[in-house]
Write an enzyme that holds these catalytic residues in place. Structure first.
Site, short mmCIF file in Angstrom:
data_model
loop_
_atom_site.label_atom_id
_atom_site.label_comp_id
_atom_site.label_asym_id
_atom_site.label_seq_id
_atom_site.Cartn_x
_atom_site.Cartn_y
_atom_site.Cartn_z
N CYS A 182 0.85 -1.19 0.00
CA CYS A 182 0.00 0.00 0.00
C CYS A 182 0.88 1.23 0.00
O CYS A 182 1.86 1.30 0.76
CB CYS A 182 -0.91 -0.01 1.23
SG CYS A 182 -2.02 1.40 1.32
N HIS B 108 -10.09 1.58 1.52
CA HIS B 108 -9.68 2.95 1.84
C HIS B 108 -10.88 3.88 1.98
O HIS B 108 -10.89 4.77 2.84
CB HIS B 108 -8.74 3.51 0.76
CG HIS B 108 -7.32 3.08 0.92
ND1 HIS B 108 -6.54 3.38 2.02
CD2 HIS B 108 -6.53 2.35 0.10
CE1 HIS B 108 -5.34 2.87 1.87
NE2 HIS B 108 -5.30 2.23 0.72
N HIS C 133 -9.16 -3.60 -2.25
CA HIS C 133 -8.16 -2.84 -1.50
C HIS C 133 -8.52 -1.35 -1.48
O HIS C 133 -8.54 -0.72 -0.41
CB HIS C 133 -6.78 -3.05 -2.14
CG HIS C 133 -5.68 -2.28 -1.49
ND1 HIS C 133 -4.71 -2.88 -0.72
CD2 HIS C 133 -5.39 -0.96 -1.49
CE1 HIS C 133 -3.87 -1.96 -0.28
NE2 HIS C 133 -4.26 -0.78 -0.74
N GLU C 134 -8.82 -0.81 -2.65
CA GLU C 134 -9.15 0.62 -2.73
C GLU C 134 -10.50 0.92 -2.08
O GLU C 134 -10.66 1.96 -1.43
CB GLU C 134 -9.12 1.10 -4.19
CG GLU C 134 -7.79 0.91 -4.90
CD GLU C 134 -6.58 1.47 -4.15
OE1 GLU C 134 -6.71 2.44 -3.36
OE2 GLU C 134 -5.47 0.91 -4.35
#
Length: 185
Positions: free
Chosen positions: A108, A154, A150-151
């Site tokens: 990351c 966030h 993953h994004e």
């Protein structure tokens, strides 16, 4: 299926690091699909490429908006990544996930110098808006599904560090971080 972002020269944005408040907050929905949003997406894309990332979320560049870029391509950090042009994802939703989980190594940009083995859903069905505000729907698999998840984390205020410590990850020692010397973040 995807609306691609055209690369243009843009100013690089500073990347937030784990521990900064912006990375702990849930992103807010984009309401205005305008030139400012397009410029933010272009700057994010340039910043991601400069850092050799395959994805970047708006909170990582100190913006609270529900927006991220996916741009898989082989690079120093992900030599086996498939090629895809940058895709802008606005106001995303994961509407279905496969029961199949796949372990894979992730890094990351906000957690420099560390890699984690993380379990993610192999296939996901997603819905999101493009830069024009048009709704898109897609089924993503394997590495592209991993980037999206993953994004998406966030935008929920979850960094890779927090994900690695979640119950579904901690049943395996492989969720422990490894230090990568000389890795571009």
């Amino acid at each position: 299926m995807f609306t691609f972002l055209r690369p243009t020269p843009s100013a690089l944005l500073p990347i937030a690091l784990v521990g900064e408040d912006i990375l702990k907050q849930q992103a807010i929905a984009v309401q205005h699909f305008d030139a400012a949003l397009t410029e933010l997406a272009q700057q994010m894309s340039a910043s991601m490429a400069a850092a050799q990332g395959v994805g970047i979320a708006a909170p990582q560049v100190h913006s609270p908006l529900a927006l991220f870029i996916m741009a898989s391509r082989p690079n120093e950090r992900y030599p086996d990544a498939p090629n895809m042009a940058p895709v802008v994802v606005v106001n995303p939703h994961i509407i279905h996930v496969s029961s199949d989980l796949v372990s894979g190594e992730e890094g990351c940009l906000s957690v420099p110098g560390q890699r984690f083995i993380i379990q993610r859903h192999k296939t996901i069905e997603v819905r999101y808006q493009n830069l024009q505000g048009e709704w898109q729907q897609a089924e993503l698999t394997d590495f592209i599904a991993r980037i999206f998840q993953h994004e998406f984390d966030h935008l929920q205020g979850i960094t890779l560090l927090e994900r690695s410590r979640m119950q579904e990850q901690t049943h395996t020692l492989s969720a422990q971080p490894t230090t990568v010397k000389g890795e571009a973040q």
